[in-house]
Scaffold this active site. Structure first.
Site, short mmCIF file in Angstrom:
data_model
loop_
_atom_site.label_atom_id
_atom_site.label_comp_id
_atom_site.label_asym_id
_atom_site.label_seq_id
_atom_site.Cartn_x
_atom_site.Cartn_y
_atom_site.Cartn_z
N SER A 198 -10.10 -0.99 6.67
CA SER A 198 -9.14 -0.94 5.56
C SER A 198 -8.68 -1.92 5.32
O SER A 198 -8.61 -2.07 4.00
CB SER A 198 -8.41 -0.11 5.15
OG SER A 198 -9.25 1.57 5.63
N LYS A 228 0.85 -1.17 -0.31
CA LYS A 228 0.23 0.18 0.17
C LYS A 228 1.05 1.39 0.54
O LYS A 228 2.21 1.36 0.31
CB LYS A 228 -0.66 -0.16 1.37
CG LYS A 228 -1.79 0.55 1.14
CD LYS A 228 -2.94 0.69 2.69
CE LYS A 228 -4.10 1.55 2.62
NZ LYS A 228 -5.26 0.87 3.75
N SER A 244 -9.62 1.49 2.84
CA SER A 244 -9.23 1.98 2.05
C SER A 244 -8.17 1.65 1.57
O SER A 244 -6.98 1.60 0.42
CB SER A 244 -8.17 3.11 3.13
OG SER A 244 -7.40 2.47 4.17
N1 GLN Z 1 -13.12 2.96 6.30
C1 GLN Z 1 -12.64 3.59 8.25
C2 GLN Z 1 -12.22 5.10 8.18
O1 GLN Z 1 -12.84 5.91 7.07
C3 GLN Z 1 -11.08 2.58 8.19
C4 GLN Z 1 -9.79 3.35 8.04
C5 GLN Z 1 -9.18 2.04 8.37
O2 GLN Z 1 -9.20 1.37 8.18
N2 GLN Z 1 -7.82 2.91 7.42
O3 GLN Z 1 -11.68 5.78 9.01
#
Ligand code: GLN
Length: 493
Positions: free
Chosen positions: A179, A80, A155
């Protein structure tokens, strides 16, 4: 060897490489070739690293000449774009870091490098890992390989899409509130959010430091165990890490007979699509057939989601204070230092990042927040207590990873905060620091449903054992129900 290299799991490719039936250079060439075919549709990568990959592959071929080369030696993977790799641009999908080239390497990439793994590139993500759809990226959205009109999740959507589209054998993502698990769920893959501290976060750009975890995303449970053997363990550069010399592959085959699994009470699944409820019921039945006991438990899921949004925003607002136009990345013009800072942060951050900085700064502010953050931390302690109580009576909890299958890209364009609800089953594991393992659990038409096994701190082996048992039984269902797409790794059974 007739099999297309890009169809092989990490375990299969590892066997072929160690037996010298294939070379790592062949594997790298196959994956780089695949990327040229599918990237225009999927857009999993922000920065491919083809030259680095070919060099790493020939070094791996040298390592593989000797016996005792690490299991994942020579295997192509992706990371990532919030994980630093010295000399390779790291954008975190933000204009703020569009041209930033780190002079250090993340601990997990160092581990992968020294084991002879072959980095194919840096994958797309939501800006600074804030989001659940990989649409909030300066590089544009990633498309789900099982249906390019749909989101690959977020994400870590780029990492999941790369694996599902056979543009990497496995990938590294990060998970602060879901994410890595949610994109793995949307793409029919496996991902483990480990116990907090089991995998080093050094060199990962923080979102919320007390919740962030670095996670593998893989094609099956065995590959996930192999990846955890590589990633887990103490790192002197991350004081939150602890020792681990487990071989997770040894935990796979114990079966679930005699184990007890908790499942959420039916009303906790009210928001779920019917395919998710069906997948839950079927998985529970399979566990019972295999000799396990299944019992209903209470989990503080709703409370966890609300607390997560405040804790994550507060920590993010503090972590992102370092982007001041002086030290890293973008620098905008301004008459004074304060003007430059304002101009840099206004131009460099996207809307969601600004929204969270404002919310987080408010929660932390002694003037406006009125002790809000302290109260939220007390509520987080309650979530930990209630989750411990639920886990005390069972070996693991089985729950959905997301309330539905992958949604169409653009579905949340007019209502960005509605997307926060996609984390309703995942944030509890981050707030409490416990492990959660996502596996495919069937499907709805051509799109997969994801299920998670969540356990006590450091109970990764229990989760691997249960996940492997479920995976072995569910494979035929997954094959039949998830119409496997020509683009994806997953193929018709
Ligand atoms: N979808 C969650 C957020 O927007 C999780 C983000 C993540 O795990 N990096 O905060």
């Amino acid at each position: 060897m007739n099999q297309d290299i890009t169809e092989m799991t990490a375990a299969e490719l590892s066997r072929a490489l160690h037996r010298r039936e294939l070379s790592s250079s062949d594997a790298a060439a196959a994956y780089l070739g695949r990327m040229t075919q599918t990237e225009s549709t999927i857009h999993a990568y922000i920065t491919p690293t083809a030259r680095r990959a070919l060099e790493a592959a020939s070094a791996a071929d040298e390592m593989l000449k000797n016996s005792g080369a690490p299991a994942l030696c020579g295997i192509p993977y992706a990371a990532k774009d919030n994980l630093a790799v010295e000399g390779v641009r790291m954008t975190c999908a933000s204009k703020m870091l569009a041209d930033f080239v780190p002079d250090y390497t993340a601990a997990v990439v160092e581990r992968a490098d020294s084991a002879g793994c072959v980095l194919l590139g840096k994958t797309n993500m939501d800006e600074f890992a804030m989001g659940s759809s990989t649409e909030r990226s300066i590089a544009g959205p990633t498309h789900n390989p099982l249906d390019p009109a749909c989101s690959a999740g977020g994400s870590s959507g780029g990492s999941a899409a790369a694996v599902a589209a056979r543009e990497a054998v496995w990938a590294i993502g990060s998970d602060t509130g879901g994410s890595a698990r949610q994109p793995a769920s949307f793409c029919g893959l496996v991902s483990l959010k480990p116990t907090y501290g089991l995998v080093s976060r050094r060199g990962m750009t923080e979102l919320a430091s007390s919740l962030d975890c670095v996670c593998p995303i893989t094609r099956d449970v065995t590959d996930c165990a192999l990846a955890m053997n590589l990633l887990a363990g103490r790192d002197p550069g991350d004081m939150t890490t602890f020792d681990s010399d487990e071989d997770y592959t040894l935990a796979l085959t114990g079966g679930v007979s005699g184990m007890t699994f908790g499942i959420p009470r039916p009303e906790m699944l009210d928001e779920c699509e019917s395919s998710v409820r069906r997948a839950m019921n079927r998985a529970a039945r399979i566990l019972e057939t295999l000799g396990a006991r299944v019992t209903e438990v209470d989990l503080p899921l709703e409370m966890a989601l609300e607390i997560y949004m405040v804790v994550a925003a507060a920590e993010a607002s503090s972590n992102l204070a370092r982007f001041d136009g002086l030290r890293y990345g973008l620098t905008a013009e301004g008459a004074t230092a304060a003007d430059r800072m304002r101009a840099t942060r206004s131009a460099g951050f996207g809307d969601e990042v600004k929204r969270r900085i404002l919310t987080g700064a408010y929660a932390l502010s002694s003037t406006y927040g009125g002790g809000y953050y302290r109260k939220i931390k007390a509520a987080q302690a309650t979530v930990c207590r209630e989750t411990d109580t639920a886990l005390d009576t069972v070996d693991a909890v089985l729950l959905p990873t997301a309330s539905g299958v992958a949604f169409r890209l653009g579905s949340y364009a007019d209502n960005p905060t509605a997307l926060y609800r996609s984390d309703c089953f995942t944030t509890v594991a981050n707030l409490t620091g416990i492990p959660a393992l996502q596996i495919p659990g069937g499907g709805d038409g051509h799109l997969p449903v994801g299920l998670s096994l969540m356990g006590k701190k450091r109970a990764e082996k229990t989760l691997f054992r249960a996940a492997f048992a479920l995976e072995s039984e569910m494979k035929p269902f997954v094959g039949k129900e998830v119409g496997r797409d020509a683009v994806g790794y997953a193929k018709p059974c």
